[in-house]
Scaffold this active site. Structure first.
Site, short mmCIF file in Angstrom:
data_model
loop_
_atom_site.label_atom_id
_atom_site.label_comp_id
_atom_site.label_asym_id
_atom_site.label_seq_id
_atom_site.Cartn_x
_atom_site.Cartn_y
_atom_site.Cartn_z
N ARG A 383 0.85 -1.10 0.09
CA ARG A 383 0.03 -0.07 -0.10
C ARG A 383 0.87 1.19 0.03
O ARG A 383 1.75 1.44 1.00
CB ARG A 383 -1.03 0.12 1.19
CG ARG A 383 -1.90 1.31 1.11
CD ARG A 383 -3.12 1.09 2.11
NE ARG A 383 -2.73 1.01 3.55
CZ ARG A 383 -3.59 1.15 4.28
NH1 ARG A 383 -5.08 1.33 4.16
NH2 ARG A 383 -3.44 1.03 5.82
N GLU A 475 -12.71 4.07 0.37
CA GLU A 475 -12.69 4.82 1.68
C GLU A 475 -13.03 6.20 1.68
O GLU A 475 -13.02 6.78 2.84
CB GLU A 475 -11.41 4.16 2.42
CG GLU A 475 -10.49 4.91 1.72
CD GLU A 475 -8.89 4.34 2.43
OE1 GLU A 475 -9.00 3.76 3.61
OE2 GLU A 475 -7.76 4.78 1.93
N ASP A 503 -12.07 5.08 7.67
CA ASP A 503 -11.57 6.18 6.76
C ASP A 503 -12.99 6.81 6.22
O ASP A 503 -13.22 7.85 6.01
CB ASP A 503 -10.37 6.23 5.74
CG ASP A 503 -9.07 6.21 6.20
OD1 ASP A 503 -8.94 7.63 6.82
OD2 ASP A 503 -8.27 5.48 6.13
N ASP A 673 -5.01 3.43 14.07
CA ASP A 673 -4.18 3.88 13.15
C ASP A 673 -4.72 5.40 12.93
O ASP A 673 -5.59 5.97 13.48
CB ASP A 673 -3.89 3.08 12.09
CG ASP A 673 -5.06 2.91 11.21
OD1 ASP A 673 -6.18 3.52 11.61
OD2 ASP A 673 -5.16 1.95 10.58
#
Length: 769
Positions: A383, A475, A503, A673
């Site tokens: 990613r 997202e 997100d 996160d």
């Protein structure tokens, strides 16, 4: 600029230049200068398009803000049919909702079967820690017994006999004999064996008898092929109801030649491995009667090694804290080591220095007696960062930062060349593909830009067209409502779409920031928009023909210590049509793999493809509060989110930890996160703007929660308490800024505030040296 070198028309930080020269470029066939010149050309070509995309984001959000403000000032509501019609018309007018161009068909080629056709768990790992990266890549095979014994799947209560499949444990009214102890607890071990036998009864049933009655297992030739035979404690032989589940073996198993079958354990202890395959995933029955666990099991099975996470995302984005060239170089070195098969990590076990490496492939003999191998590692996906990130690790001659995602893509592709050419010490993709997951794209235009970037990198590296496959993180709201059009512009590259609830919720809150106060965080999952979002993602993937070409994914399980709850809850994602879902650890991957045995995902997807697609317009329903909550509810939400923000930010800024298990107010560890931070900060910014809380409330609560977070981290020697000097504490002030200035943050992203604070913290440390 003493730390920068002039190379290929770019200013490159010395640590990055050294990495590219010594680690990235060797054996690629091109020089470091060619690498940097090519990167500079791509930045020149595509940089203006990227900046135009970012400007369009801001322009669209400004128009949406004005739309909501005007409706509020006019006293109009947001929940009625009139609003729905007006919103759709407005969003089409500003280009937020793009024209529907009809059906789309994914045509991606050369996709590994672990991605295209075998549903299984997926790990996400911070790529800045070599040990974590190796653990994740090696997590394709996991011990079921260790996962069951070490977590709460087996309750700390008495064992109820006669039930299988994990249902045989009394929850109430029993004694505590199964409770874990500091050493091995044989009662708990017996509970694990019972669970495993029940699971085998469920997915690999016998023609007669049950797995708890098996005393021996061995492969036996029937014609030209081997089949699995078993001896029951009754003296009867039995076999699998579905013989094709048996696919191979290793070791010495079965009755010695010329000896009659014995019910009792043989004089020559069995030791070997039996390989089964069910729903595309392998299970290895580890047989060893000399082992302590094997002796306790009637069958001699000491463990079941489960094929678990088939893919692992090596994350450069939300789960890492990478703010400068040194941080990026560390990440790139780990990625490069994985693709070359050379990554190692030292560690100490029982006082002995050891080295962790990438696991080899798994050897066996198949049903024809021929030697073959199974992959020993997950397929690594990478990613990269989103389009909104820029880095000063490399700058133009004019001193302008370049798009960080462009640099990520170049490094990732150059690192993967050894694997793509088949010259790495360990293979990753057996079909010659590179899989890059791209996050935080807003709509088809940004997906098209990513595809163009991948194409240019392929040209630079001399790769086959569409070698670089694209994973689309669904997202951001504008991507969700235009997902089919996003797939259309990446139809030859797309291998993955994934719903990222965290997100996506942050973007939902920021998008409707001006409309009104949103519901508390815990109520978000019950909102109409998110149900439509989850279902629509699956519908779009199924109707575009993604099964057989790629993955339809679901998000992360956020409670890494609560595996019983995960077993109960995450089956719903598989039943919803997901061919993969994220897990927080290798053990969680092993346990989540059970769901893919209990549900034939490919058959389930065929069922779901028969339903009418979800109306995309339902995703436009706003998650607004129907009425003002009580003061108690408001205070609880403020405290909970303030504690969560501080608990994550202080470790991100001071310690450089991008993904943390942060205890909540009840001291339950939750995976945090930047995505979870985005939700919490945007929710409080929303409530602050609409007057449910005020700045004094925020400051007072943050001050109180700083004491809580300091106490929760009191046993960490590396932790620096915030409360000693709140006015000058960098992470504390950054946490406050995320809320107090959250409304102005582009798309509600937290990266810019975090990066600024982390760089200050690192500078302070260097100044003291």
């Amino acid at each position: 600029m003493p730390n920068y070198l002039q190379i290929g028309g770019l200013k490159v930080h010395s640590s990055l230049a050294k990495l590219v020269e010594e680690k990235i470029c060797p054996c690629t066939g091109f020089s470091p200068e060619y690498f940097w010149v090519s990167l500079g050309k791509v930045v020149q070509e595509l940089g203006p398009d990227l900046e135009a995309c970012l400007k369009r984001r801001d322009d669209i959000q400004a128009k949406i803000d004005n739309f909501y403000c005007e409706r509020r000032q006019a006293g109009a509501g947001f929940m009625d049919l009139q609003y729905s019609d007006a919103a759709k018309s407005f969003l089409r007018e500003i280009g937020y909702l793009e024209p529907d161009q009809g059906t789309v068909s994914i045509t991606t080629q050369f996709v590994d079967p672990e991605i295209s056709s075998i549903p299984a768990p997926q790990l996400v790992v911070p790529s800045d820690n070599a040990r974590y990266v190796l653990n994740a890549v090696n997590s394709r095979w996991g011990s079921l017994y260790d996962a069951l014994y070490g977590f709460d799947v087996i309750p700390e209560t008495a064992v109820q006999s006669g039930a299988g499949g994990g249902a045989g444990f009394a929850v109430a009214g029993g004694d505590s004999n199964a409770k874990g102890t500091s050493g091995y607890n044989p009662v708990r071990g017996s509970a694990v064996i019972d669970f495993a036998n029940g699971l085998l009864d469920e997915i690999a049933p016998l023609t007669t008898g049950r797995w708890c009655e098996v005393t021996r297992l061995w492969p036996k030739y029937v014609g030209a092929c081997l089949q699995l035979e078993m001896l029951l404690k009754s003296g009867e032989t039995t076999s699998l109801k579905t013989p094709a589940l048996f696919v191979g073996f290793t070791g010495t198993l079965g009755p010695p030649a010329g000896q009659p079958l014995q019910v009792a354990a043989p004089r020559v202890p069995d030791k070997g491995r039996i390989f089964l395959r069910h729903n595309g995933l392998h299970l290895i029955l580890e047989i060893d009667r000399d082992d302590r666990i094997g002796k306790a099991a009637l069958s001699g099975i000491k463990d079941i090694t489960m094929e678990s996470a088939l893919t692992t995302i090596l994350d450069m984005e939300d789960s890492v804290s990478a703010v400068d060239a040194e941080d990026k170089a560390r990440i790139y070195a780990n990625i490069n080591g994985i693709f070359r098969g050379t990554l190692t990590a030292p560690y100490v076990k029982n006082g002995v220095a050891m080295e962790r490496t990438m696991s080899p492939d798994v050897w066996l003999r198949d049903t024809k007696g021929e030697a073959c191998t199974l992959p020993g590692r997950c397929i690594a996906l990478v990613r990269n960062v989103g389009h909104h990130m820029f880095t000063d690790a490399v700058m133009t001659e004019a001193g302008k930062m370049i798009p960080e995602g462009f640099l990520d893509c170049f490094i990732t592709a150059a690192s993967a060349l050894q694997d793509l050419r088949g010259t790495g010490q360990r293979s990753n993709s057996r079909t010659g593909s590179l899989y890059i997951v791209k996050p935080k794209m807003h709509g088809p235009g940004e997906v098209a830009l990513t595809s163009r970037l991948f194409g240019r990198v392929e040209e630079v590296m001399g790769l086959r067209r569409n070698t670089i496959k694209m994973g689309i993180m669904d997202e951001e709201r504008r991507t969700s409502v235009n997902l089919r059009e996003c797939l259309r512009v990446a139809a030859e590259r797309a291998f993955f779409i994934n719903t990222g609830f965290l997100d996506r919720t942050g973007d939902e809150i920021h998008t409707c920031m001006m409309a009104g106060p949103v519901v508390p965080k815990s109520d978000m999952k019950s909102q109409a928009w998110i149900r439509a979002y989850e279902d629509s993602n699956v519908d779009v993937g199924l109707f575009a023909g993604l099964p057989g070409k790629g993955q339809i994914g679901k998000g992360m399980w956020a409670k890494p210590d609560s595996m019983r709850a995960m077993i109960d809850a995450k089956i719903a994602e598989v039943m919803a049509g997901a061919s993969t879902a994220w897990v927080p650890s290798p053990s969680a991957g092993t346990l989540h793999s059970i769901h893919y045995h209990r549900c034939d995902v490919l058959a389930r997807q065929m069922q779901l493809a028969m339903r009418a697609p979800v109306n995309v317009e339902k995703m436009l329903y706003l998650p607004l509060l129907p009425e003002t909550p009580s003061k108690e509810v408001i205070n609880h939400e403020l405290r909970e989110n303030a504690q969560s923000i501080l608990g994550y930010v202080v470790r991100w800024v001071d310690l450089g930890v991008g993904c943390s298990k942060v205890p909540d107010l009840s001291n339950v560890g939750l995976m945090e996160d930047r995505a979870t931070l985005r939700i919490s900060s945007q929710l409080l910014a929303n409530w602050l703007y609409h007057g449910l809380i005020n700045e004094a409330d925020v400051r007072s609560t943050f001050k109180d929660m700083a004491k809580v977070v300091d106490q929760q981290n009191a046993n960490d020697r590396s932790y620096v308490p915030m409360c000693a000097n709140l006015d000058n504490n960098i992470p504390y002030q950054a946490a406050l800024k995320l809320v107090l200035a959250g409304r102005e943050a582009p798309n509600g992203y937290t990266e810019f505030t975090l990066h600024e604070a982390r760089r200050k913290a690192k500078a302070n440390v260097m100044a003291r040296l």
